[in-house]
Every structure is written in structure tokens, then in C-alpha cells.
Design a protein around this motif. Structure first.
Motif, PDB file in Angstrom:
ATOM      1  N   ALA A 122      28.590  -8.173 -39.118  1.00 55.09           N
ATOM      2  CA  ALA A 122      28.572  -6.849 -38.501  1.00 55.09           C
ATOM      3  C   ALA A 122      27.599  -6.160 -38.176  1.00 55.09           C
ATOM      4  O   ALA A 122      26.339  -6.234 -39.041  1.00 55.09           O
ATOM      5  N   PRO A 123      27.167  -5.461 -37.118  1.00 56.67           N
ATOM      6  CA  PRO A 123      25.938  -4.329 -37.097  1.00 56.67           C
ATOM      7  C   PRO A 123      25.823  -3.673 -38.415  1.00 56.67           C
ATOM      8  O   PRO A 123      27.029  -3.265 -38.846  1.00 56.67           O
ATOM      9  N   GLY A 124      24.780  -3.477 -39.094  1.00 55.12           N
ATOM     10  CA  GLY A 124      24.381  -2.829 -40.341  1.00 55.12           C
ATOM     11  C   GLY A 124      24.508  -3.966 -41.396  1.00 55.12           C
ATOM     12  O   GLY A 124      23.904  -3.510 -42.440  1.00 55.12           O
ATOM     13  N   GLN A 125      24.880  -5.264 -41.011  1.00 55.52           N
ATOM     14  CA  GLN A 125      25.025  -6.101 -42.298  1.00 55.52           C
ATOM     15  C   GLN A 125      23.722  -7.207 -41.779  1.00 55.52           C
ATOM     16  O   GLN A 125      23.504  -8.409 -42.625  1.00 55.52           O
ATOM     17  N   TYR A 126      22.889  -6.929 -40.763  1.00 55.36           N
ATOM     18  CA  TYR A 126      22.077  -7.938 -40.241  1.00 55.36           C
ATOM     19  C   TYR A 126      20.860  -7.966 -41.251  1.00 55.36           C
ATOM     20  O   TYR A 126      20.334  -6.780 -41.684  1.00 55.36           O
ATOM     21  N   ARG A 127      20.542  -8.988 -41.812  1.00 55.69           N
ATOM     22  CA  ARG A 127      19.341  -9.168 -42.750  1.00 55.69           C
ATOM     23  C   ARG A 127      18.439 -10.205 -42.236  1.00 55.69           C
ATOM     24  O   ARG A 127      18.752 -11.056 -41.945  1.00 55.69           O
ATOM     25  N   MET A 128      17.194  -9.437 -42.030  1.00 52.38           N
ATOM     26  CA  MET A 128      16.087 -10.575 -41.450  1.00 52.38           C
ATOM     27  C   MET A 128      14.774 -10.300 -42.491  1.00 52.38           C
ATOM     28  O   MET A 128      14.501  -9.316 -43.015  1.00 52.38           O
ATOM     29  N   GLN A 129      14.063 -11.658 -42.571  1.00 52.66           N
ATOM     30  CA  GLN A 129      12.825 -11.640 -43.493  1.00 52.66           C
ATOM     31  C   GLN A 129      11.871 -10.574 -42.316  1.00 52.66           C
ATOM     32  O   GLN A 129      11.768 -10.658 -41.104  1.00 52.66           O
ATOM     33  N   GLN A 130      10.854 -10.102 -43.018  1.00 48.97           N
ATOM     34  CA  GLN A 130       9.788  -9.410 -42.470  1.00 48.97           C
ATOM     35  C   GLN A 130       9.026 -10.235 -41.409  1.00 48.97           C
ATOM     36  O   GLN A 130       8.798  -9.941 -40.114  1.00 48.97           O
ATOM     37  N   ILE A 131       8.771 -11.253 -41.701  1.00 51.13           N
ATOM     38  CA  ILE A 131       7.913 -12.297 -41.052  1.00 51.13           C
ATOM     39  C   ILE A 131       8.827 -12.464 -39.493  1.00 51.13           C
ATOM     40  O   ILE A 131       8.053 -12.587 -38.474  1.00 51.13           O
ATOM     41  N   ASP A 132       9.963 -12.601 -39.584  1.00 54.08           N
ATOM     42  CA  ASP A 132      10.915 -12.751 -38.363  1.00 54.08           C
ATOM     43  C   ASP A 132      10.975 -11.582 -37.549  1.00 54.08           C
ATOM     44  O   ASP A 132      10.637 -11.650 -36.256  1.00 54.08           O
ATOM     45  N   VAL A 133      10.900 -10.381 -38.239  1.00 55.28           N
ATOM     46  CA  VAL A 133      10.713  -9.025 -37.424  1.00 55.28           C
ATOM     47  C   VAL A 133       9.413  -9.287 -36.655  1.00 55.28           C
ATOM     48  O   VAL A 133       9.321  -8.906 -35.433  1.00 55.28           O
ATOM     49  N   GLU A 134       8.377  -9.423 -37.576  1.00 54.20           N
ATOM     50  CA  GLU A 134       6.998  -9.354 -37.029  1.00 54.20           C
ATOM     51  C   GLU A 134       6.686 -10.134 -35.791  1.00 54.20           C
ATOM     52  O   GLU A 134       6.099  -9.896 -34.627  1.00 54.20           O
ATOM     53  N   ARG A 135       7.476 -11.434 -35.880  1.00 53.91           N
ATOM     54  CA  ARG A 135       7.068 -12.608 -34.624  1.00 53.91           C
ATOM     55  C   ARG A 135       7.620 -12.092 -33.386  1.00 53.91           C
ATOM     56  O   ARG A 135       6.754 -12.308 -32.457  1.00 53.91           O
ATOM     57  N   SER A 136       8.708 -11.304 -33.489  1.00 55.79           N
ATOM     58  CA  SER A 136       9.127 -10.897 -32.002  1.00 55.79           C
ATOM     59  C   SER A 136       8.702  -9.293 -31.572  1.00 55.79           C
ATOM     60  O   SER A 136       9.099  -8.914 -30.580  1.00 55.79           O
ATOM     61  N   GLN A 137       8.166  -8.683 -32.526  1.00 57.47           N
ATOM     62  CA  GLN A 137       7.711  -7.357 -32.531  1.00 57.47           C
ATOM     63  C   GLN A 137       6.870  -7.129 -31.181  1.00 57.47           C
ATOM     64  O   GLN A 137       7.205  -5.987 -30.471  1.00 57.47           O
ATOM     65  N   GLU A 138       6.069  -7.995 -30.803  1.00 57.64           N
ATOM     66  CA  GLU A 138       5.189  -7.962 -29.685  1.00 57.64           C
ATOM     67  C   GLU A 138       5.958  -7.534 -28.505  1.00 57.64           C
ATOM     68  O   GLU A 138       5.760  -6.770 -27.555  1.00 57.64           O
ATOM     69  N   PHE A 139       7.000  -8.331 -28.283  1.00 56.47           N
ATOM     70  CA  PHE A 139       7.666  -8.611 -27.029  1.00 56.47           C
ATOM     71  C   PHE A 139       8.455  -7.011 -27.022  1.00 56.47           C
ATOM     72  O   PHE A 139       9.007  -6.794 -25.914  1.00 56.47           O
TER      73      PHE A 139
END
Ligand code: SF4
Ligand code: F3S
Ligand code: FES
Length: 247
Positions: A122-139
């Protein structure tokens, strides 16, 4: 100092360039000049804008033939003798003066399958590695100014391609979701190839050149997507599998 401007005036039935000589002050941008015209000689001049800070994506126009944001184009970009010609975005239908109907882009947005998290998360339970966040940050920096959509020759010169081609803004959306570790739609690349018209793009990079957010649309989104489509298509194991399962 007075500078010479030509501004397109008209509507869907046609129009023409109108000449103006306008006072320009140090540090001003093209949108300031449009506002001065609205306050003086042309109170009914239509122009879409909102933030005057390069963040809302509303004031897209063509200035001396180059797709730009009016609020981010400094008058000092041009020489004192230069005539500055301001026209509406060419790829979209004119509503009035500098305002165009960009609903093509909203239709393409609706056709792009939404983020699909795995069942049970559910929303609020999403967990991501920082590297994955950074990969698409540009877009995520996209301000939806649609300058890239306006510039791409696939639709700029070919109205007939509009149905099959989503355009660079939606290729970066597809790439962003493709890189998202929690997106459960497996085939963003295939969707981009088969339904968004990725194959129409011949990597001219014009979209990247005009992006005010300096998103490397072609190098970081389109080319990697194309490479992965090709890898999959010509991977000998995948091809063998396709042959076997087609039987
Ligand atoms: Fe504008 Fe860049 Fe977004 Fe295209 S990718 S809509 S040019 S901000
Ligand atoms: Fe168009 Fe950009 Fe490709 S301008 S052709 S989408 S590289
Ligand atoms: Fe918002 Fe120009 S007015 S980007």
C-alpha cells in the motif's frame, strides 16, 4: 532602449505578424516585453503564463524560431539590432495569439499506463534504495512545458504521426517507470515500442537541446529503452523461446 518585435496575432482561422517597438530595460526577459505590450499597445494579446520562474511550463513559445520559455529567455540573448519574432508553438493548434491547444499531450499522458505497485503493497509501505531513487530523479524534473514535444520532427512536420507517437516527454515517463523497482508492469519497453511509437524516434536529440530542465532525454531515457528493446528482440534465447511457444 527601444527594440523591434514581431508578434504573431491571430486564431485558428489564420493570422499574421504584428510589428511593435517596445522599450526594454536591463535584465528583462521576453515575457516582460509581452506584459508591457499587454499593458500598453496590445491589451488583448493572448499569452499563457503562470510562475515567471521557469517552473510551471506555461509560457512555451517560439522566439526567433527557437522553442523557448518566454520567462527564461533574457533579452540580452539577442543583439541590439536584432528583430525578435515571437510565434506560438508550431506543433499544436493555435487557440489565439501565443496560446496553443496542448491537449495532444494530455491524451498521451492518459494513454501511458500508470505506476503499478505490487499487490499487497500500500502507499506508505513503498521502500526503495537511494540509488533507485536517484536513477529516475532526473526525469522527475520535467515541468511539462512540452517544448520537446513541439520540437520533435516526428510530429512537428507530420500531423499524421500524432496518433501513433507519444513523444519524448512520455518516453522519459516510460523510462522512469521502467527503472522503478516497485513498478509491477513488466513491459514498459515493449509498450513504448509497440504503443508509444518509440521506433519513430531516430535520435536527432532536438528534444534534449530545447529542454529547459536540461534532462538528457535522448541519452538517458530514449537510447537505453531502445537498446533494451533491441537486446530483447535479438537475444538468441528469447528468440528460441518465442519460436517454441508460438508452436
Ligand atoms: Fe519540457 Fe523537458 Fe519536460 Fe520536455 S522533458 S516537457 S522539454 S521539461
Ligand atoms: Fe524526436 Fe527526440 Fe527522438 S527530437 S526523434 S524524440 S531524439
Ligand atoms: Fe512558468 Fe514561464 S511562466 S515557466
Amino acid at each position: 532602449m527601444k527594440r523591434h518585435f514581431r508578434v504573431w496575432r491571430g486564431d485558428s482561422s489564420g493570422g499574421d505578424l504584428e510589428d511593435f517597438d517596445v522599450e526594454v530595460n536591463d535584465g528583462e526577459v521576453v515575457l516582460d516585453i509581452i506584459h508591457r505590450l499587454q499593458a500598453t499597445e496590445a491589451p488583448d494579446l493572448a499569452c499563457r503564463w503562470n510562475c515567471k520562474a521557469g517552473k510551471c511550463g506555461s509560457c512555451s513559445m517560439e522566439i526567433n524560431g527557437m522553442p523557448r520559455l518566454g520567462c527564461m529567455t533574457r533579452m540580452s540573448t539577442f543583439t541590439a539590432a536584432e528583430t525578435i519574432t515571437i510565434t506560438p508553438l508550431r506543433t499544436f493548434p493555435v487557440i489565439r495569439d501565443l496560446v496553443t491547444d496542448v491537449s495532444f499531450n494530455y491524451e498521451k499522458a492518459r494513454e501511458t499506463p500508470a505506476f503499478a505497485p505490487p499487490a499487497g503493497v500500500a502507499p506508505g509501505q513503498y521502500r526503495m534504495q537511494q540509488i533507485d531513487v536517484e536513477r529516475s530523479q532526473e526525469f522527475r524534473k520535467c515541468i511539462e512545458c512540452y517544448l520537446c514535444q513541439n520540437t520533435c520532427h516526428v510530429v512537428r512536420d507530420h500531423e499524421e504521426n500524432k496518433e501513433a507517437f507519444s513523444g519524448p516527454r512520455f518516453f522519459i515517463r516510460a523510462a522512469e517507470l521502467d527503472m522503478h523497482p516497485l513498478d509491477d508492469r513488466t513491459d514498459r519497453k515493449q509498450h513504448a515500442q509497440q504503443s508509444q511509437g518509440l521506433g519513430f524516434c531516430n535520435i536527432t536529440k532536438c528534444c534534449t537541446e530545447v529542454c529547459p530542465e536540461h534532462i538528457k532525454i535522448t541519452d538517458n531515457a530514449i537510447i537505453p529503452m531502445k537498446e533494451r528493446v533491441v537486446d530483447r528482440r535479438y537475444d538468441p534465447l528469447v528468440r528460441l523461446g518465442r519460436k517454441i511457444f508460438r508452436r
